[in-house]
Design an enzyme around this catalytic site. Structure first.
Site, PDB file in Angstrom:
ATOM      1  N   TRP A  10      -6.011  -0.150  -2.693  1.00 22.36           N
ATOM      2  CA  TRP A  10      -7.144  -0.025  -3.625  1.00 22.36           C
ATOM      3  C   TRP A  10      -8.282  -0.984  -3.283  1.00 22.36           C
ATOM      4  O   TRP A  10      -9.388  -0.847  -3.796  1.00 22.36           O
ATOM      5  CB  TRP A  10      -6.662  -0.291  -5.062  1.00 22.36           C
ATOM      6  CG  TRP A  10      -5.805   0.793  -5.635  1.00 22.36           C
ATOM      7  CD1 TRP A  10      -5.225   1.856  -4.965  1.00 22.36           C
ATOM      8  CD2 TRP A  10      -5.407   0.944  -7.012  1.00 22.36           C
ATOM      9  NE1 TRP A  10      -4.505   2.628  -5.835  1.00 22.36           N
ATOM     10  CE2 TRP A  10      -4.596   2.099  -7.094  1.00 22.36           C
ATOM     11  CE3 TRP A  10      -5.653   0.202  -8.164  1.00 22.36           C
ATOM     12  CZ2 TRP A  10      -4.039   2.527  -8.306  1.00 22.36           C
ATOM     13  CZ3 TRP A  10      -5.095   0.632  -9.369  1.00 22.36           C
ATOM     14  CH2 TRP A  10      -4.306   1.791  -9.438  1.00 22.36           C
ATOM     15  N   GLU A  97      -9.683  -6.236   7.045  1.00 24.63           N
ATOM     16  CA  GLU A  97     -10.726  -6.890   6.227  1.00 24.63           C
ATOM     17  C   GLU A  97     -10.370  -8.344   5.950  1.00 24.63           C
ATOM     18  O   GLU A  97     -11.251  -9.202   5.880  1.00 24.63           O
ATOM     19  CB  GLU A  97     -10.944  -6.095   4.925  1.00 24.63           C
ATOM     20  CG  GLU A  97     -11.680  -4.791   5.212  1.00 24.63           C
ATOM     21  CD  GLU A  97     -11.343  -3.649   4.272  1.00 24.63           C
ATOM     22  OE1 GLU A  97     -10.811  -3.890   3.178  1.00 24.63           O
ATOM     23  OE2 GLU A  97     -11.614  -2.495   4.655  1.00 24.63           O
ATOM     24  N   GLU A 167      -4.164   0.670  12.020  1.00 26.44           N
ATOM     25  CA  GLU A 167      -5.475   1.004  11.474  1.00 26.44           C
ATOM     26  C   GLU A 167      -6.550   0.622  12.476  1.00 26.44           C
ATOM     27  O   GLU A 167      -6.961  -0.540  12.549  1.00 26.44           O
ATOM     28  CB  GLU A 167      -5.716   0.243  10.163  1.00 26.44           C
ATOM     29  CG  GLU A 167      -4.714   0.583   9.082  1.00 26.44           C
ATOM     30  CD  GLU A 167      -5.276   0.315   7.689  1.00 26.44           C
ATOM     31  OE1 GLU A 167      -5.274   1.246   6.880  1.00 26.44           O
ATOM     32  OE2 GLU A 167      -5.740  -0.801   7.430  1.00 26.44           O
ATOM     33  N   GLY A 234      -7.299   4.132   1.958  1.00 21.86           N
ATOM     34  CA  GLY A 234      -8.282   3.393   1.167  1.00 21.86           C
ATOM     35  C   GLY A 234      -9.012   4.322   0.211  1.00 21.86           C
ATOM     36  O   GLY A 234      -8.530   4.630  -0.883  1.00 21.86           O
ATOM     37  N   GLY A 235     -10.161   4.795   0.630  1.00 23.13           N
ATOM     38  CA  GLY A 235     -11.035   5.596  -0.243  1.00 23.13           C
ATOM     39  C   GLY A 235     -10.328   6.746  -0.945  1.00 23.13           C
ATOM     40  O   GLY A 235     -10.488   6.945  -2.161  1.00 23.13           O
TER      41      GLY A 235
HETATM   42  P1  PGA Z   1      -9.972   4.131   4.383  1.00 21.70           P
HETATM   43  O1  PGA Z   1      -9.254   2.687   4.366  1.00 21.70           O
HETATM   44  O2  PGA Z   1      -8.897   5.141   4.094  1.00 21.70           O
HETATM   45  O3  PGA Z   1     -10.998   4.062   3.274  1.00 21.70           O
HETATM   46  O4  PGA Z   1     -10.572   4.307   5.738  1.00 21.70           O
HETATM   47  C1  PGA Z   1      -7.994   2.499   4.924  1.00 21.70           C
HETATM   48  C2  PGA Z   1      -7.594   1.054   4.834  1.00 21.70           C
HETATM   49  O5  PGA Z   1      -8.454   0.185   5.004  1.00 21.70           O
HETATM   50  O6  PGA Z   1      -6.420   0.726   4.578  1.00 21.70           O
END
Ligand code: PGA
Length: 254
Positions: A10, A97, A167, A234-235
């Protein structure tokens, strides 16, 4: 057989007051897909609400980070003991991140992952290359370094509590997905590297998720690949219907 695992990340979205509704909607929308492990990794402050809403459902709850010390003067951090006490069972470690904005290194990823596993949590350890690294032909070197250091001293016996998320940094939140063949190539490298670290037999049991702009429209072809055992989302994890669409694809690919 590796059970497919679809986890939502999230990030810094969704308030505590919005959490129960989203978790309940996800539980309701994914009830009919029993062969998929469904997880919501939420901001730490949302965890109590998420755990309460997920009680009695198949949805697991996790956090997005943990510290390696059990307690002490680490302002802003949360310990694995706190996470266990809150009822969460998973923790994302080493997300790009965190590496990019918060100084996370392969060494601290290793400390966090080992602490999580030692506490009985499932650690979702994130690895992946930047576009610059890929274009410079350094993909293999980066993945191997992230694994050699990040998974140091994680033994075969610990691997039941280990999930690896591949990722590619250039695919996160950008709408650019790795093609299924590009992703499978790296997943195969990850499994081969894991075989070297913990033995081939154990490496076959570890789930490797793909993450980076995964959505209902591209999940099926990614999840059909031999070494892609789930997704870190993510999104598309922020809406029950899109998250459920990915879980439906995982159920079909099992
Ligand atoms: P995303 O993010 O699906 O929005 O590309 C994935 C993540 O950062 O785990």
């Amino acid at each position: 057989m590796r059970k497919k695992i679809i986890a939502g990340n999230w990030k810094m979205n969704v308030k505590p007051s919005e959490t129960a509704a989203l978790v309940k909607a996800i539980a309701e929308a994914t009830r009919q897909y029993p062969d998929v492990e469904v997880v919501c990794c939420t901001p730490a402050i949302d965890v109590p609400a998420a755990v309460a809403a997920a009680a009695g459902t198949h949805v697991g709850v996790g956090t997005e980070n943990c510290h390696w010390k059990e307690s002490g003067a680490y302002t802003g951090e949360i310990s694995t003991g706190m996470i266990v006490d809150s009822g969460a069972k998973y923790v994302i470690v080493g997300h790009s991140e965190r590496r990019q904005y918060f100084g996370e290194t392969d060494e601290t990823v290793n400390l966090r992952a080992r602490a999580a596993i030692a506490a009985g949590l499932t650690a979702i350890v994130c690895i992946g290359e930047t576009l610059e690294e890929r274009e410079a032909g350094r993909l293999n070197e980066v993945i191997e370094r992230q694994m050699n250091v990040g998974l140091k001293d994680i033994a075969a016996a610990d691997c039941a509590k280990l999930v690896i998320a591949y990722e590619p940094v250039w695919a996160i939140g950008t709408g650019k997905t790795a093609t299924p063949d590009q992703a499978q190539e790296v997943h195969a490298l990850i499994r081969a590297t894991l075989a070297r670290l913990v033995g081939a037999e154990t490496a076959e049991t570890v789930r490797i998720q793909y993450g980076g702009s995964m959505k209902p429209g591209n999940a099926a072809e990614l999840l059909a690949k031999k070494d892609i055992d789930g997704g870190l989302i993510g999104g598309a994890a922020l809406k029950a219907d899109s998250f459920a669409g990915i879980i439906e694809a995982a159920q079909a690919a099992k």
